[in-house]
Design a protein around this motif. Structure first.
Motif, PDB file in Angstrom:
ATOM      1  N   ASP A   1      10.463   3.264  -5.719  1.00  0.00           N
ATOM      2  CA  ASP A   1      11.152   3.351  -4.444  1.00  0.00           C
ATOM      3  C   ASP A   1      10.099   3.354  -3.325  1.00  0.00           C
ATOM      4  N   VAL A   2      10.039   2.293  -2.561  1.00  0.00           N
ATOM      5  CA  VAL A   2       8.995   2.143  -1.553  1.00  0.00           C
ATOM      6  C   VAL A   2       9.090   3.233  -0.489  1.00  0.00           C
ATOM      7  N   THR A   3      10.298   3.654  -0.150  1.00  0.00           N
ATOM      8  CA  THR A   3      10.453   4.714   0.840  1.00  0.00           C
ATOM      9  C   THR A   3       9.762   5.990   0.376  1.00  0.00           C
ATOM     10  N   LYS A   4       9.908   6.321  -0.906  1.00  0.00           N
ATOM     11  CA  LYS A   4       9.264   7.524  -1.439  1.00  0.00           C
ATOM     12  C   LYS A   4       7.749   7.344  -1.533  1.00  0.00           C
ATOM     13  N   VAL A   5       7.313   6.126  -1.802  1.00  0.00           N
ATOM     14  CA  VAL A   5       5.876   5.857  -1.810  1.00  0.00           C
ATOM     15  C   VAL A   5       5.285   6.143  -0.426  1.00  0.00           C
ATOM     16  N   VAL A   6       5.953   5.696   0.613  1.00  0.00           N
ATOM     17  CA  VAL A   6       5.447   5.933   1.964  1.00  0.00           C
ATOM     18  C   VAL A   6       5.570   7.410   2.330  1.00  0.00           C
ATOM     19  N   ASP A   7       6.595   8.096   1.796  1.00  0.00           N
ATOM     20  CA  ASP A   7       6.677   9.555   1.987  1.00  0.00           C
ATOM     21  C   ASP A   7       5.418  10.234   1.457  1.00  0.00           C
ATOM     22  N   ILE A   8       4.984   9.812   0.271  1.00  0.00           N
ATOM     23  CA  ILE A   8       3.785  10.387  -0.337  1.00  0.00           C
ATOM     24  C   ILE A   8       2.550  10.039   0.489  1.00  0.00           C
ATOM     25  N   MET A   9       2.494   8.807   0.984  1.00  0.00           N
ATOM     26  CA  MET A   9       1.363   8.405   1.821  1.00  0.00           C
ATOM     27  C   MET A   9       1.264   9.304   3.059  1.00  0.00           C
ATOM     28  N   GLU A  10       2.382   9.542   3.708  1.00  0.00           N
ATOM     29  CA  GLU A  10       2.387  10.428   4.878  1.00  0.00           C
ATOM     30  C   GLU A  10       1.949  11.839   4.513  1.00  0.00           C
ATOM     31  N   SER A  11       2.426  12.327   3.376  1.00  0.00           N
ATOM     32  CA  SER A  11       2.067  13.671   2.927  1.00  0.00           C
ATOM     33  C   SER A  11       0.572  13.773   2.675  1.00  0.00           C
ATOM     34  N   LEU A  12      -0.006  12.764   2.054  1.00  0.00           N
ATOM     35  CA  LEU A  12      -1.444  12.774   1.773  1.00  0.00           C
ATOM     36  C   LEU A  12      -2.272  12.705   3.054  1.00  0.00           C
ATOM     37  N   ILE A  13      -1.829  11.924   4.011  1.00  0.00           N
ATOM     38  CA  ILE A  13      -2.538  11.862   5.297  1.00  0.00           C
ATOM     39  C   ILE A  13      -2.520  13.230   5.966  1.00  0.00           C
ATOM     40  N   ASN A  14      -1.356  13.872   5.950  1.00  0.00           N
ATOM     41  CA  ASN A  14      -1.219  15.167   6.618  1.00  0.00           C
ATOM     42  C   ASN A  14      -2.019  16.269   5.929  1.00  0.00           C
ATOM     43  N   SER A  15      -2.128  16.197   4.592  1.00  0.00           N
ATOM     44  CA  SER A  15      -2.797  17.278   3.856  1.00  0.00           C
ATOM     45  C   SER A  15      -4.300  17.080   3.731  1.00  0.00           C
ATOM     46  N   THR A  16      -4.775  15.823   3.809  1.00  0.00           N
ATOM     47  CA  THR A  16      -6.209  15.562   3.598  1.00  0.00           C
ATOM     48  C   THR A  16      -6.896  14.960   4.819  1.00  0.00           C
ATOM     49  N   GLY A  17      -6.152  14.341   5.711  1.00  0.00           N
ATOM     50  CA  GLY A  17      -6.757  13.626   6.832  1.00  0.00           C
ATOM     51  C   GLY A  17      -7.294  12.263   6.462  1.00  0.00           C
ATOM     52  N   ILE A  18      -7.201  11.894   5.181  1.00  0.00           N
ATOM     53  CA  ILE A  18      -7.710  10.607   4.701  1.00  0.00           C
ATOM     54  C   ILE A  18      -6.598   9.568   4.781  1.00  0.00           C
ATOM     55  N   ARG A  19      -6.883   8.432   5.421  1.00  0.00           N
ATOM     56  CA  ARG A  19      -5.855   7.431   5.700  1.00  0.00           C
ATOM     57  C   ARG A  19      -6.042   6.135   4.907  1.00  0.00           C
ATOM     58  N   GLY A  20      -6.829   6.170   3.842  1.00  0.00           N
ATOM     59  CA  GLY A  20      -7.064   4.982   3.031  1.00  0.00           C
ATOM     60  C   GLY A  20      -6.306   5.048   1.723  1.00  0.00           C
ATOM     61  N   PHE A  21      -5.721   3.921   1.300  1.00  0.00           N
ATOM     62  CA  PHE A  21      -4.919   3.873   0.076  1.00  0.00           C
ATOM     63  C   PHE A  21      -5.289   2.640  -0.747  1.00  0.00           C
ATOM     64  N   HIS A  22      -5.371   2.841  -2.045  1.00  0.00           N
ATOM     65  CA  HIS A  22      -5.637   1.756  -2.991  1.00  0.00           C
ATOM     66  C   HIS A  22      -4.465   1.701  -3.955  1.00  0.00           C
ATOM     67  N   PHE A  23      -3.662   0.640  -3.877  1.00  0.00           N
ATOM     68  CA  PHE A  23      -2.549   0.467  -4.801  1.00  0.00           C
ATOM     69  C   PHE A  23      -3.087  -0.184  -6.076  1.00  0.00           C
ATOM     70  N   ILE A  24      -2.984   0.564  -7.166  1.00  0.00           N
ATOM     71  CA  ILE A  24      -3.661   0.181  -8.408  1.00  0.00           C
ATOM     72  C   ILE A  24      -2.744  -0.585  -9.355  1.00  0.00           C
ATOM     73  N   ASP A  25      -1.731  -1.248  -8.812  1.00  0.00           N
ATOM     74  CA  ASP A  25      -0.817  -2.046  -9.627  1.00  0.00           C
ATOM     75  C   ASP A  25      -1.571  -3.115 -10.408  1.00  0.00           C
ATOM     76  N   GLU A  26      -1.022  -3.470 -11.554  1.00  0.00           N
ATOM     77  CA  GLU A  26      -1.560  -4.624 -12.276  1.00  0.00           C
ATOM     78  C   GLU A  26      -1.508  -5.855 -11.370  1.00  0.00           C
ATOM     79  N   ALA A  27      -0.404  -6.012 -10.672  1.00  0.00           N
ATOM     80  CA  ALA A  27      -0.270  -7.058  -9.653  1.00  0.00           C
ATOM     81  C   ALA A  27       0.844  -6.597  -8.728  1.00  0.00           C
ATOM     82  N   ALA A  28       0.498  -6.229  -7.510  1.00  0.00           N
ATOM     83  CA  ALA A  28       1.497  -5.710  -6.579  1.00  0.00           C
ATOM     84  C   ALA A  28       2.516  -6.801  -6.263  1.00  0.00           C
ATOM     85  N   PRO A  29       3.807  -6.541  -6.464  1.00  0.00           N
ATOM     86  CA  PRO A  29       4.835  -7.573  -6.235  1.00  0.00           C
ATOM     87  C   PRO A  29       4.980  -7.872  -4.747  1.00  0.00           C
TER      88      PRO A  29
END
Length: 601
Positions: free
Chosen positions: A375-403
């Motif tokens: 669920d992409v909405t929940k993925v972005v929820d997690i991204m926001e949570s990580l930014i707020n808790s760590t201050g780090i704004r970089g993300f690496h999507f480790i999919d075999e191949a991102a659709p």
């Protein structure tokens, strides 16, 4: 939810692995279990070991343990600068950990590294970084400083490398004997530090279970060394092992010796497997020792194992000290350095690969063949949570191949929320990456992609069922670069029936892509036939013959094979690497392709 009080898991990432970010299995598994009420703590022993090793005290002990007479010639210069390394190891480490950025100007000067061998001169550095780029230049020189120090450490412990440990032992491990030989040796300086750190964490956490995530061969020996220590000192603790190495190498294990050190071996997604072990439910995708034999258990439990399907936002930061991770700028290439520079939060848009048809890929394994979009909405929820808790704004999507369809939704959601961030991911170079999608990705913060161009040869691309053509891949790359998204290409040679002229044609294609600035980075590897791939399961379909059809008692993955008129690929890697090294620097385009190789054709 009430926590499980009887069982407590300490989830450990054993040394050694990239030091710039926590490995995702550690954070995802622990977060999933906590959300299910299991008392679970993540512990990155790999980064803790490096952080402890790179101190004045321990580097002094390294120098004390080295005899000048036994050193190879290239290490005598750094050894002779003992005081320089001891006095500066901590400031350099802190700078790479972004804890003292004010040191950039000093560390960027080559005068600081006086009498240190194998450092670039000012002219070369100015060519690489110009007269600006002080921080990047300093990070690069500090990385060289650490590399020199690591070479000295390897004199004390020959298994040590910065991002792997004893990989030469754990790769192609047909039997357990090489591991057993290492276990019977006295602890080295490195393993002693590692076991002391583990013991301190056990005393602090008092776990009933310890789980080791073993993603690569370079994590295997240390995991078993830790397990041996726990067996001897804490026999009451149950020991679990899983991870990428287990999934790909140990599915046919018959040698029971490993179970002298562990109790459970888990396969594929570890979430439900770990949950069932800790809550006493029927074992799922788990092997144990019963009556002297390895028995695989696989209950009919089909519960979800995705952290994205848990109600609420999982905490992926618990147990992780982000101050210990350090950027390691070991390349001046802006694309190539992403793997080691920057503390990227690692997430997934989908489980598995939406294509999962390539002949060389492990498509029979669950983590590739079972495609489930998140669920992409929940993925972005997690991204926001990580930014707020760590201050780090970089993300690496480790999919075999991102659709592409999920990337489109991701970009729209990021833009809708007005988030400012950066991300990169792995893709397939297919036609769905239109100019419109690439524009949207760039607007949302996508800075780079990596993808498999593989053999870069029309006939072999069709043979391996890649699902792309040179033309479609080139169009995809052009759309990405027109939107300032960096591109890295994975490349392969030696697939059955490939000829040397076809390899030359492939390198010609790669040269053209670099010339037109459609790719900025690339990496070649020799094709390996694996037991989990279509080419390994049906080699005759690719005019190849498997040489050994018996299973090894320990690890089973790569298959020896032969083919009619098989070229001798032995010395081609060096030429491919040399050519690509130059192309990445926009050099060597005028050199005839065959000149890169010491081969007659």
């Amino acid at each position: 939810m009430t926590k499980t009080t009887d069982n407590k898991l300490l989830l450990v990432l054993p040394p050694l692995i990239q030091p710039n970010a926590p490995y995702p299995s550690l954070t995802h598994l622990s977060a999933f279990l906590r959300n299910k009420g299991v008392d679970s703590t993540a512990y990155d022993l790999s980064i803790d070991l490096l952080d402890t090793l790179f101190t004045r005290k321990n580097i002094s002990m390294v120098f004390d343990s080295i005899s000048h007479k036994s050193l190879p010639k290239h290490l005598k210069i750094p050894f002779s600068n003992r005081d320089f390394y001891i006095n500066n190891i901590e400031p350099v480490k802190y700078f790479l950990q972004n804890r003292c950025p004010e040191m950039a100007t000093r560390f960027a000067s080559t005068d600081f590294y006086e009498n240190i061998n194998r450092f670039p001169d000012d002219e070369e550095l100015e060519w690489l970084y110009g007269t600006a780029g002080t921080t990047d230049r300093a990070k690069y020189l500090c990385a060289l400083f650490i590399k020199n120090m690591c070479e000295l450490i390897s004199v004390v412990d020959y298994n040590f490398q910065l991002i792997k440990y004893a990989e030469r032992i754990s790769t192609y491990l047909e039997t357990f004997d090489p591991i057993l030989n290492e276990l019977n040796k006295p602890n080295t300086f490195i393993t002693s530090i590692m076991l002391d750190l583990l013991e301190n964490k056990i005393d602090e956490q008092q776990p009933s279970h310890i789980g080791f995530s073993v993603p690569f061969p370079g994590n295997l020996l240390t995991a078993i060394q830790c397990a041996k220590h726990i067996r001897n000192k804490h026999p009451e603790i149950k020991i679990i092992m899983g991870g990428g190495y287990v999934n790909t190498e140990l599915r046919q294990i018959s040698d029971t010796t490993l179970f002298d050190y562990i109790d459970f071996l888990t396969f594929d997604d570890g979430e439900i497997a770990l949950l069932n072990i800790l809550t006493g439910k029927p074992l799922l995708r788990t092997a144990i020792l019963e009556d002297g034999k390895i028995v695989f258990h696989n209950s009919t439990d089909t519960s979800s194992s995705s952290i994205y399907e848990i109600d609420g936002i999982p905490d992926l930061t618990q147990g992780i000290d982000y101050h210990k991770y350090f950027n390691f700028t070991d390349s001046t290439n802006q694309m190539h350095r992403l793997w080691s520079d920057g503390c990227w939060h690692k997430l997934m848009l989908a489980h598995g690969c939406y294509w999962h048809k390539c002949a060389f890929c492990d498509t029979s394994l669950d983590y590739i063949c079972r495609y489930v979009p998140n669920d992409v909405t929940k993925v972005v929820d997690i991204m926001e949570s990580l930014i707020n808790s760590t201050g780090i704004r970089g993300f690496h999507f480790i999919d075999e191949a991102a659709p592409p369809v999920l990337l489109h939704r991701l970009a729209e959601e990021i833009i809708r929320r007005h988030l400012t961030l950066s991300y990169w991911t792995n893709i397939r170079f297919d036609r769905n990456f239109t100019p419109e999608l690439c524009y949207l990705l760039a607007r949302s913060g996508c800075i780079a992609v990596s993808g498999g161009l593989e053999v870069a040869s029309p006939r072999i691309l069709k043979l391996i069922n890649k699902g792309v053509t040179i033309e479609s891949a080139t169009e995809c790359m052009r759309n990405l670069r027109n939107n300032n998204i960096l591109v890295h290409a994975y490349l392969m040679y030696g697939f059955p029936t490939q000829t040397i002229p076809e390899l030359y044609d492939s390198l010609t294609t790669v040269r053209k892509l670099f010339q037109e600035d459609l790719i900025q980075s690339a990496f070649w590897h020799r094709y390996a036939m694996t037991i989990h791939s279509p080419s390994g399961q049906h080699p005759e379909s690719y005019n190849a013959k498997r040489l050994d059809k018996t299973s090894n008692p320990f690890a089973n993955n790569e298959i020896p094979f032969t083919e009619a008129k098989q070229p001798d690929w032995t010395d081609f890697q060096k030429g491919l690497d040399l050519a690509t090294f130059n192309f990445m620097r926009q050099a060597g385009f005028e050199i005839p392709i065959k000149k890169w190789f010491n081969k007659k054709s």
